[in-house]
Motif scaffolding. Structure first.
Motif, PDB file in Angstrom:
ATOM      1  N   ARG A 127       0.831  -1.212   0.000  1.00 59.52           N
ATOM      2  CA  ARG A 127       0.000   0.000   0.000  1.00 59.52           C
ATOM      3  C   ARG A 127       0.865   1.261   0.000  1.00 59.52           C
ATOM      4  O   ARG A 127       0.590   2.220  -0.707  1.00 59.52           O
ATOM      5  N   LYS A 171       1.105   4.147  -2.831  1.00 53.34           N
ATOM      6  CA  LYS A 171       0.792   5.531  -2.442  1.00 53.34           C
ATOM      7  C   LYS A 171       1.917   6.478  -2.848  1.00 53.34           C
ATOM      8  O   LYS A 171       1.669   7.569  -3.365  1.00 53.34           O
ATOM      9  N   LYS A 184       1.943   6.890  -6.605  1.00 55.25           N
ATOM     10  CA  LYS A 184       0.809   7.716  -7.028  1.00 55.25           C
ATOM     11  C   LYS A 184       1.077   9.195  -6.798  1.00 55.25           C
ATOM     12  O   LYS A 184       0.680  10.047  -7.594  1.00 55.25           O
ATOM     13  N   ARG A 185       1.776   9.514  -5.711  1.00 54.25           N
ATOM     14  CA  ARG A 185       2.112  10.906  -5.419  1.00 54.25           C
ATOM     15  C   ARG A 185       3.054  11.496  -6.462  1.00 54.25           C
ATOM     16  O   ARG A 185       3.063  12.702  -6.685  1.00 54.25           O
TER      17      ARG A 185
END
Length: 124
Positions: free
Chosen positions: A70, A74, A77-78
């Motif tokens: 996860r 994350k 994605k940032r």
């Protein structure tokens, strides 16, 4: 997570939900077992034993890593909104995560993600 047009990203997203987030004690126990098996692999006299322990070591490292997918997603994605770059950042983040597993020492009292974040971000 939302479905994308990229089947490999969909696999990443589906896989994330199947792995639990570990407690500090579970994390410590996994790393202790990993380090013991890794030491046994390094100290084994025969090639067959070394390969057996290395396979066990790989299995434990992937079990450890699965709890942090996860975070890798994350971070990727940032850094990107492009699917192709996003997928590459996820792969690089996984590499950083696996590298951090080999270097982490649970006896220092820190949580793994505190240590691994730098390796993940350096790769991703």
């Amino acid at each position: 997570m939302a479905k994308t047009n990229n089947p490999s990203l969909d696999l990443h997203f589906r896989d994330v939900g199947e792995h639990p987030i570990r407690t500090a004690q579970e994390e410590y126990d996994l790393f202790t077992a990993y380090q013991q098996v890794r030491t046994q692999a390094e100290l084994s006299a025969s090639q067959v034993e070394r390969e057996k322990f290395k396979a066990k070591c790989d299995k434990l490292s992937h079990k450890i890593a699965s709890g942090y997918y996860r975070f890798v997603i994350k971070q990727a994605k940032r850094k990107s909104h492009d699917d192709a770059l996003f997928s590459e950042l996820i792969s690089a983040g996984y590499e950083g995560l696996l590298h951090a597993i080999t270097k982490f020492d649970p006896k220092r009292g820190n949580r793994f993600l505190t240590y691994a974040a730098n390796w993940i971000n350096a790769q991703a």
